[in-house]
Design a protein around this motif. Structure first.
Motif, PDB file in Angstrom:
ATOM      1  N   PRO A 193       0.820  -1.213   0.000  1.00 34.60           N
ATOM      2  CA  PRO A 193       0.000   0.000   0.000  1.00 34.60           C
ATOM      3  C   PRO A 193       0.854   1.264   0.000  1.00 34.60           C
ATOM      4  N   ALA A 195       1.540   4.970   1.259  1.00 35.06           N
ATOM      5  CA  ALA A 195       1.257   5.843   2.396  1.00 35.06           C
ATOM      6  C   ALA A 195       0.874   7.225   1.885  1.00 35.06           C
ATOM      7  N   THR A 260      -2.682   3.451   2.341  1.00 38.00           N
ATOM      8  CA  THR A 260      -2.778   3.624   3.792  1.00 38.00           C
ATOM      9  C   THR A 260      -3.070   5.097   4.048  1.00 38.00           C
ATOM     10  N   TRP A 261      -4.343   5.400   4.296  1.00 37.67           N
ATOM     11  CA  TRP A 261      -4.720   6.784   4.552  1.00 37.67           C
ATOM     12  C   TRP A 261      -4.185   7.228   5.911  1.00 37.67           C
ATOM     13  N   GLY A 263      -1.039   7.652   6.367  1.00 31.15           N
ATOM     14  CA  GLY A 263       0.298   7.080   6.504  1.00 31.15           C
ATOM     15  C   GLY A 263       1.410   8.110   6.471  1.00 31.15           C
TER      16      GLY A 263
END
Length: 305
Positions: A193, A195, A260-261, A263
């Motif tokens: 994912p 960030a 990744t919200w 992040g």
């Protein structure tokens, strides 16, 4: 096309993405196109249009610029050249000022010296942090505003007729820039994912074809005016939260973008709200919806290509 109907353009920033797309369209529409370029500029981004334009390398001097404008003798100057830096450092401050203020002022001085009056200038919505009439997000935006202030002298003292088009974010096919859309395509093919910030900031993406239509319409209207400075925003009219834009990207492309919200933190002076206090170019409106336009950007290596 007779002499009365001929159209000759002088373009700066013609090897940047927006500028290159404008040059391609001008050539396709039958304009006589001249470009001011750095000696090391990559003309390959123009595609077949590179064989149909006249290149004028600029040596950095005001005298050289005056000579270029004299040789090109344009009906309209399209000024798109600029150095964009989201965050400047001490090391690149002088380059930022040279590119965005000195070069731009040399251009309009050369126009005044040669009796060339019509200018389509390019601004940025980042001159309007928190939707203010003027509040620069960064030094880049401040240099763009500084040049607009300098333009007032050339308009009043030398009779320049100016339209400034204030751009938001742009996207479209053949876009080589490392911007959001390229990042989303790259991430859609990844397993790890990405960030990203919490994703609440608003993004206003305008398709390049719509942007170019705005430039052409502004130029046509400019040539019918006798004085002054008009300023227009080139907006999609439908800004989206970054989170919602990613969802729209996934729906339109049939991909999944692992993110990744939260992040990473927001950048300093993150643009959370878009500028809305602008007028559109008369007669212009965006025509290409994001759901359609985004499919034109799919790289050959992307899922589903």
């Amino acid at each position: 096309m007779n002499e009365r109907d001929s159209k000759r353009a002088l373009v700066t920033g013609g090897t940047g993405y927006v500028g290159a797309m404008l040059v391609r369209r001008l050539v396709a529409d039958g304009w006589d196109v001249h470009l001011i370029v750095r000696p090391d500029s990559d003309a390959g981004v123009l595609g077949p249009a590179q064989d149909k334009v006249v290149f004028h390398p600029h040596d950095g001097s005001t005298e050289g610029m005056i000579g270029i404008v004299r040789a090109a003798a344009p009906d309209v100057v399209f000024h798109l050249a600029s150095l964009f830096l989201a965050q400047h450092t001490v090391a690149n401050l002088e380059q930022l000022v040279r590119s965005n203020i000195l070069f731009s002022t040399q251009l309009v001085e050369a126009m005044a010296s040669n009796g060339v009056r019509h200018l389509v200038n390019t601004g940025t919505s980042w001159q309007h942090y928190e939707n203010d009439d003027y509040n620069p997000v960064n030094l880049y935006a401040a240099t763009k505003q500084a040049f607009e202030s300098l333009l007032a002298y050339y308009i009043e003292a030398h009779g320049l007729v100016v339209t400034t088009l204030v751009l938001f974010d742009t996207y479209g096919p053949d876009d080589w820039r490392s911007k959001l859309i390229a990042l989303l395509w790259k991430t859609s093919a990844a397993t790890e994912p990405l960030a990203m910030s919490p994703g609440e900031q608003m993004i206003d993406l305008v398709h390049i074809d719509d942007v170019i239509e705005a430039f052409l319409l502004a130029a046509a209207q400019l040539r019918m005016r006798e004085h002054g400075h008009e300023r227009y925003g080139i907006s999609s009219g439908q800004p989206l939260r970054l989170r919602d834009l990613v969802l729209a990207f996934e729906r339109a492309t049939g991909t999944r973008v692992p993110i990744t919200w939260g992040g990473r933190p927001y950048r300093p002076r993150e643009v959370m709200t878009t500028w809305t206090r602008f007028a559109p170019v008369p007669g212009w409106q965006p025509r290409i919806p994001f759901e359609t336009g985004i499919l034109q950007t799919r790289p050959a290596t992307a899922p589903g290509a």
